[in-house]
Design an enzyme around this catalytic site. Structure first.
Site, PDB file in Angstrom:
ATOM      1  N   VAL A  60      44.012  46.008  45.913  1.00  0.00           N
ATOM      2  CA  VAL A  60      42.638  45.495  45.953  1.00  0.00           C
ATOM      3  C   VAL A  60      42.649  44.398  44.886  1.00  0.00           C
ATOM      4  CG1 VAL A  60      40.192  45.993  45.650  1.00  0.00           C
ATOM      5  CG2 VAL A  60      41.696  47.733  46.648  1.00  0.00           C
ATOM      6  N   PRO A  61      42.855  43.151  45.312  1.00  0.00           N
ATOM      7  CA  PRO A  61      43.234  42.076  44.393  1.00  0.00           C
ATOM      8  C   PRO A  61      42.109  41.499  43.525  1.00  0.00           C
ATOM      9  CG  PRO A  61      43.046  41.223  46.605  1.00  0.00           C
ATOM     10  CD  PRO A  61      42.820  42.716  46.700  1.00  0.00           C
ATOM     11  N   CYS A  62      41.642  42.288  42.586  1.00  0.00           N
ATOM     12  CA  CYS A  62      40.599  41.817  41.687  1.00  0.00           C
ATOM     13  C   CYS A  62      41.118  40.692  40.784  1.00  0.00           C
ATOM     14  CB  CYS A  62      40.013  42.966  40.871  1.00  0.00           C
ATOM     15  SG  CYS A  62      41.223  43.935  39.964  1.00  0.00           S
ATOM     16  N   HIS A  63      42.439  40.557  40.670  1.00  0.00           N
ATOM     17  CA  HIS A  63      43.003  39.463  39.867  1.00  0.00           C
ATOM     18  C   HIS A  63      42.727  38.094  40.493  1.00  0.00           C
ATOM     19  CE1 HIS A  63      46.198  40.470  42.769  1.00  0.00           C
ATOM     20  NE2 HIS A  63      46.544  39.190  42.687  1.00  0.00           N
TER      21      HIS A  63
END
Length: 157
Positions: free
Chosen positions: A124-127
């Site tokens: 879950v690419p919160c970056h």
């Protein structure tokens, strides 16, 4: 209830602990604890698959994850996390753009808190969420890791 399996893996950003049930990945985040490295062979199939997919990601060979995920959170957080999964590999969106996409145009700070509470990093690419000016503002796992992940994705896009 499904049995919980823990697996700690060594990655270019340090140790990551994967927690999975037999049905879904529930957490993947940094850990300082090496207690689960011994006996990792006992980790369930999903945890092992997550390890493989993360290794492929760090090698620049995987741009999308195929694993079932289950995150506990509010409806708002779940909506944000779902939107994060739509950000293409190697690209970014701002907190403001995410807030508009989920029809909460004034919720940029709340978006930031949902990102902070994301327990399944990378998958879950919160970056991939940055400040309005493109700056690498806040990241629960440290700006150094955020920068590394974004550079890895840009290099392998």
């Amino acid at each position: 209830m499904s049995e919980i399996s823990k697996l700690t893996v060594t990655t270019p950003i340090g140790l990551l602990q994967i927690i999975a049930t037999d049905k879904a990945i529930v957490s993947a985040k940094p850990t300082d604890h090496e207690e689960n490295i011994v006996g990792n062979e006992a980790a369930n199939k999903l945890a092992q698959e997550c390890k493989v997919e993360l290794a492929e990601y760090f090698a620049g060979k995987r741009k999308k994850f195929d694993l079932p995920l289950k995150q506990e959170g509010t409806q708002f957080q779940k909506k944000v996390w779902q939107e994060l999964k739509q950000i293409p590999y190697g690209e970014t969106k701002t907190y403001g753009e995410i807030s508009k996409l989920i029809d909460k145009p004034k919720a940029s700070r709340a978006i930031g808190m949902a990102n902070h509470n994301n327990s399944i990093m990378i998958l879950v690419p919160c970056h991939r969420v940055v400040g309005a000016d493109g700056s690498l503002t806040g990241y629960a796992y440290g700006v150094k890791i955020k920068k590394f992940l974004l550079e890895l994705e840009r290099k392998n896009k």
